[in-house]
Motif scaffolding. Structure first.
Motif, PDB file in Angstrom:
ATOM      1  N   PRO A  42      67.974 124.693  50.934  1.00 17.05           N
ATOM      2  CA  PRO A  42      67.034 124.728  49.807  1.00 17.05           C
ATOM      3  C   PRO A  42      65.878 123.759  50.004  1.00 17.05           C
ATOM      4  O   PRO A  42      66.049 122.671  50.578  1.00 17.05           O
ATOM      5  CB  PRO A  42      67.905 124.295  48.619  1.00 17.05           C
ATOM      6  N   ALA A  43      64.700 124.163  49.533  1.00 15.28           N
ATOM      7  CA  ALA A  43      63.522 123.310  49.702  1.00 15.28           C
ATOM      8  C   ALA A  43      63.721 122.002  48.962  1.00 15.28           C
ATOM      9  O   ALA A  43      64.374 121.948  47.921  1.00 15.28           O
ATOM     10  CB  ALA A  43      62.293 124.034  49.180  1.00 15.28           C
ATOM     11  N   GLY A  44      63.153 120.957  49.511  1.00 19.02           N
ATOM     12  CA  GLY A  44      63.263 119.643  48.890  1.00 19.02           C
ATOM     13  C   GLY A  44      63.130 118.560  49.937  1.00 19.02           C
ATOM     14  O   GLY A  44      62.829 118.843  51.101  1.00 19.02           O
ATOM     15  N   GLU A  45      63.352 117.339  49.512  1.00 25.41           N
ATOM     16  CA  GLU A  45      63.252 116.222  50.446  1.00 25.41           C
ATOM     17  C   GLU A  45      64.252 115.157  50.059  1.00 25.41           C
ATOM     18  O   GLU A  45      64.536 114.970  48.878  1.00 25.41           O
ATOM     19  CB  GLU A  45      61.838 115.647  50.437  1.00 25.41           C
ATOM     20  N   ASP A  71      61.610 123.310  53.836  1.00 27.24           N
ATOM     21  CA  ASP A  71      60.751 124.262  53.134  1.00 27.24           C
ATOM     22  C   ASP A  71      61.530 125.538  52.813  1.00 27.24           C
ATOM     23  O   ASP A  71      60.938 126.580  52.550  1.00 27.24           O
ATOM     24  CB  ASP A  71      59.499 124.566  53.968  1.00 27.24           C
TER      25      ASP A  71
END
Lengths: 157, 404
Positions: free
Chosen positions: B333-336, B355
């Motif tokens: 899943p997108a994120g950081e 992304d």
């Protein structure tokens, strides 16, 4: 103005009280607080966070290239407070043409090498940096390898 | 001939009428432990100015992350720090698992703790041996490498590799622990405290060792924090910060151990802190060995973890998952996230941006040696050249970790 969803985070509230326009956005995701900072105010915001909020350590400075969208580069600062045992991520957006931002070396001396690395691998200029030159690659190297338009193999474009 | 980059060019005359000398130490100097180049400006025996020059080992690992799938990229993390491959494996996997929201079974978590603590022992042993050689104590090296060999054999039994282990994978471990691993680890860890006593017999009250290390390499606490120094360096200055205690990961909060600190803040104090850390790590390994939970060694996440061979041959769904994971990897899943762990050298951080595809968009590795090395000028300037060797030895840096 401080975005509504950040008003429960004391650091964001304090920073907004110090400089109302500094925070342009932010999020709290997976237990990590991220604040988007206006690139022109990064040095004063960092100075405030270090001296008033206890973020005595700068853990890293790095960048992310969102090529081909604009603003292309995102500078990422990870701050660390030993006394409060908390971390904070600051992000600044920088445009792709002649990317530049003020150096935070005057706040934390450790930023010296971290920013040189970003300059070397992304080609982002840091104003007022005491010694801005390549750190990883040879000084006559062309291009900046961590940019997304830099090829992984073959000729450079 | 083009001028060498970074050489101090201005001619300087000392008060006694002599000229200052520029000394190029490294990148092939044995006591720079790898390819660190130090430019030293000397006035007689005194270092007036020092400038570390790094980058000789830059291999573009961060760029390479972006073209590998998440699981493939685990093998890159070994190559960052040759003395602590499992610490890098762990930090990378924890970052990816945080993005995925994966729950890791207790057995795998404890196994990870046990093996990263053996990694810490491995790293500290190499540090102690080589640091002692730098200062002239040859025999310690032989004792340290005797135990290190045992640890590498344990790693080989677990992963098939002595150094580039890649034993931790996203979702758990790479392989089931080998048969009889308990006896192997037990044999080693029961004998280990006595071995530490042996090293201490050779060094702790050795008058030459104390003479070369006490009061050497001092640097103020404020300077250290400002310059990004972490790990045993700051603990030898009295700051008890340790990610294992303060930001516990992989169930470190279930283990009883102390964070050794000293106040003297010199090379000798850093030696004492690391020796004490070896004893504490041995305790953690012992606890992990005695209390190892039973159960699965991989997470129950069929979209991430490869199915067992038997299942793959008999169940349609397992076969589909297997095909998907092998051909295109799994989507994250997108994120950081920014994951921090305590590597043998200090704060090791992985900043990972996803992304939403099956390859990391960006991985930034914050190696502890990179921060620590910035303090070299502060530590050696104004002091004797011979102390430079002791000072940089006490930092315990790995250049692969610095240059990446």
């Amino acid at each position: 103005m401080l975005p509504e969803h950040l008003s429960e985070h004391s650091i964001a509230v304090a920073l907004a009280a110090f400089d109302e326009g500094a925070i342009t956005g932010g999020k709290f995701d997976r237990g990590e607080l991220t604040l988007d900072i206006d690139a022109a105010r990064i040095v004063s915001a960092c100075g405030f966070l270090k001296h008033e909020q206890g973020f005595v350590r700068l853990s890293t400075v790095t960048a992310v290239d969102w090529y081909p969208s604009e603003p292309r580069f995102e500078l990422v600062y990870h701050l660390h407070s030993l006394s409060h045992n908390r971390r904070l991520r600051l992000k600044c957006k920088v445009r792709g043409a002649a990317p530049s931002i003020d150096s935070v070396c005057s706040v934390w001396r450790s930023a010296n090498w971290y920013e040189r690395e970003v300059f070397d691998l992304f080609g982002i200029i840091f104003f007022n940096h005491p010694n801005l030159k390549r750190i990883m690659l040879p000084e006559d190297w062309e291009g900046h390898p961590l940019r997304k338009d830099y090829p992984i193999t073959g000729n450079r474009v | 001939m083009p001028e060498l980059p970074g050489v101090f060019t201005e001619e300087t005359v000392t008060p006694s009428g002599g000229r200052r000398m520029t000394l190029n130490m490294g990148p092939q100097h044995p006591s720079t432990h790898g390819v660190l180049r130090l430019l030293l400006e000397l006035d007689g025996e005194t270092v007036v100015r020092a400038e570390p020059d790094i980058g000789y080992l830059h291999t573009g690992i961060e760029k390479e992350f972006e073209v590998k799938t998440y699981q493939q990229a685990v093998t890159l993390t070994d190559r960052i720090d040759y003395l602590a491959p499992l610490s890098n494996n762990l930090c990378y996997c924890l970052a990816a698992e945080k993005l995925l929201g994966l729950e890791i079974p207790p057995m795998a978590q404890w196994m990870r703790v046990m093996l990263t603590e053996l990694t810490r022992l491995n790293s500290h042993l190499v540090w102690l041996g080589t640091h002692a050689i730098d200062i002239g104590a040859m025999s310690v090296f032989l004792y340290c490498f005797r135990e290190r060999e045992d640890i590498l054999r344990i790693f080989e039994a677990f992963s098939g590799q002595r150094m580039m282990t890649s034993y931790f994978r996203i979702g758990g471990l790479a392989l089931e622990p080998p048969r009889g691993w308990q006896a192997r680890v037990k044999k080693f860890i029961d004998a280990f405290p006595a071995n530490v006593d042996e090293y201490e017999d050779l060094l702790t009250n050795n008058r030459i060792w104390m003479g070369r290390t006490k009061g050497v390499g001092k640097i103020s606490i404020e300077d250290m924090l400002d310059l990004g120094v972490t790990g045993p360096m700051i603990r030898a200055a009295g700051i008890p910060w340790d990610a294992r205690k303060d930001e516990p990961y992989s169930s470190y909060d279930q283990f009883q151990f102390n964070v050794p600190t000293r106040l003297e803040n010199d090379v000798y104090a850093r030696y004492l802190v690391r020796v004490e850390e070896m004893r504490e790590s041995a305790k953690i390994v012992k606890q992990a060995l005695d209390g190892m939970p039973s159960g699965a060694w991989q997470a129950d996440a069929p979209h991430v973890v490869l199915p067992q061979r038997e299942k793959m041959k008999t169940q349609m769904e397992a076969l589909i998952y297997h095909f998907k994971i092998v051909t295109e990897g799994f989507r994250v899943p997108a994120g950081e996230v920014y994951q921090v762990i305590e590597s043998p050298r200090g704060e090791l951080g992985y900043y990972m941006v996803s992304d939403g595809t099956s390859k990391p968009y960006r991985v930034h590795v914050h190696g502890p040696s990179f921060g620590n090395l910035q303090a070299v000028p502060e530590m050696v300037e104004g002091r004797l050249l011979a102390d430079t060797i002791a000072s940089i030895g006490s930092m315990d840096f790995v250049l692969g970790d610095t240059d990446r």
